[in-house]
Design a protein around this motif. Structure first.
Motif, PDB file in Angstrom:
ATOM      1  N   LYS A  62      -0.843  11.026 -16.746  1.00 24.85           N
ATOM      2  CA  LYS A  62      -0.697  12.235 -15.938  1.00 24.85           C
ATOM      3  C   LYS A  62       0.350  13.159 -16.557  1.00 24.85           C
ATOM      4  O   LYS A  62       0.189  14.386 -16.555  1.00 24.85           O
ATOM      5  N   GLY A  63       1.407  12.569 -17.080  1.00 21.56           N
ATOM      6  CA  GLY A  63       2.451  13.373 -17.704  1.00 21.56           C
ATOM      7  C   GLY A  63       1.950  14.127 -18.914  1.00 21.56           C
ATOM      8  O   GLY A  63       2.294  15.298 -19.124  1.00 21.56           O
ATOM      9  N   GLN A  64       1.128  13.483 -19.739  1.00 16.50           N
ATOM     10  CA  GLN A  64       0.576  14.148 -20.912  1.00 16.50           C
ATOM     11  C   GLN A  64      -0.345  15.288 -20.513  1.00 16.50           C
ATOM     12  O   GLN A  64      -0.318  16.362 -21.120  1.00 16.50           O
ATOM     13  N   LEU A  65      -1.171  15.059 -19.505  1.00 14.00           N
ATOM     14  CA  LEU A  65      -2.074  16.108 -19.035  1.00 14.00           C
ATOM     15  C   LEU A  65      -1.298  17.259 -18.415  1.00 14.00           C
ATOM     16  O   LEU A  65      -1.620  18.437 -18.645  1.00 14.00           O
ATOM     17  N   LEU A  66      -0.267  16.939 -17.668  1.00 18.22           N
ATOM     18  CA  LEU A  66       0.586  17.967 -17.070  1.00 18.22           C
ATOM     19  C   LEU A  66       1.233  18.810 -18.154  1.00 18.22           C
ATOM     20  O   LEU A  66       1.301  20.043 -18.061  1.00 18.22           O
ATOM     21  N   ASP A  67       1.673  18.133 -19.211  1.00 15.63           N
ATOM     22  CA  ASP A  67       2.345  18.801 -20.320  1.00 15.63           C
ATOM     23  C   ASP A  67       1.406  19.755 -21.042  1.00 15.63           C
ATOM     24  O   ASP A  67       1.825  20.815 -21.518  1.00 15.63           O
ATOM     25  N   ARG A  68       0.123  19.397 -21.134  1.00 19.93           N
ATOM     26  CA  ARG A  68      -0.845  20.216 -21.851  1.00 19.93           C
ATOM     27  C   ARG A  68      -1.393  21.364 -21.008  1.00 19.93           C
ATOM     28  O   ARG A  68      -1.797  22.400 -21.538  1.00 19.93           O
ATOM     29  N   LEU A  69      -1.402  21.182 -19.684  1.00 24.56           N
ATOM     30  CA  LEU A  69      -2.047  22.156 -18.809  1.00 24.56           C
ATOM     31  C   LEU A  69      -1.115  23.239 -18.284  1.00 24.56           C
ATOM     32  O   LEU A  69      -1.563  24.334 -17.959  1.00 24.56           O
TER      33      LEU A  69
END
Length: 222
Positions: free
Chosen positions: A170-177
């Motif tokens: 979730k953190g990686q997706l949050l970081d990308r979005l």
């Protein structure tokens, strides 16, 4: 996708950020190299848009020094139109070069082209199992069936498409979005993943929850 814009012209920077945001991209804006270094230390980016003449140094020198450890693709933005300037920027590690003033549609096209090359593709469409995904239009096609995704759904599916087989937290997706100034939590990722699941399920794609780790895109073929 998440971009870093390094540009000291506030009016131009605001216009670029707004234009890219219309396509669902998250953009962090740094007005100088010092700010750019802070952003790069705290986040991962899919693309960097780098001005040449900045208050605290030359963007090309920064690029040349950073290339030993910076793999993120870079498009250099500058008012210098001499061939020697373009050649120098490319030799110092730039992936592309665009001169000011530029048309926003050309900038967007160059961003797409650089991201395609980094992904090993010459086309906008990305094969995902039996379906074809076009990050530019947000369309996902399977035979004669087609769904059109919203901007944030498009960017989320693009992240999965560019990391095939990988489990993304979730953190990686949050970081990308989302950019740094976006007031969102990891709960937002759950909402967007849920929405995307419903849209792509009929197209032979599913997003699997990997307990304790995150999410992984699965296709009917794999």
């Amino acid at each position: 996708m998440r971009f870093l814009l390094v540009e000291d012209n506030g009016e131009l920077a605001e216009a670029v950020v707004k234009r890219l945001a219309l396509d669902g991209h998250a953009v962090d804006h740094a007005a100088c190299l010092a700010e750019a270094k802070e952003f790069l230390a705290g986040a991962s980016y899919d693309l960097i848009l780098l001005d040449v003449m900045l208050p605290d140094g030359d963007g090309r020198a920064f690029l040349a020094q950073s290339r030993a450890h910076l793999e993120t693709p870079v498009i250099v933005l500058t008012a210098r139109a001499q061939v020697s300037d373009r050649v120098g920027a490319l030799d110092q590690g730039a992936d592309d070069y665009i001169t000011k003033p530029f048309d926003f549609s050309e900038l967007e096209a160059r961003c797409r082209a650089v991201l395609r090359r980094r992904g090993g593709s010459a086309r906008n469409e990305i094969a995902m199992g039996d379906a074809l995904f076009d990050p530019m239009s947000g369309s996902l096609r399977l035979g004669e069936d087609c769904v059109t995704l919203r901007n944030r759904e498009t960017r989320l599916l693009e992240i999965f498409a560019r990391h095939p087989g990988q489990t993304l937290s979730k953190g990686q997706l949050l970081d990308r979005l989302f950019s740094f100034d976006a007031e969102v939590t990891e709960n937002a990722i759950e909402v967007y993943v849920g929405r995307l699941r419903r849209r792509i399920g009929p197209m032979g794609l599913r997003i699997e929850t990997v307990r304790g780790l995150g999410y992984r895109l699965e296709t009917a073929a794999g």
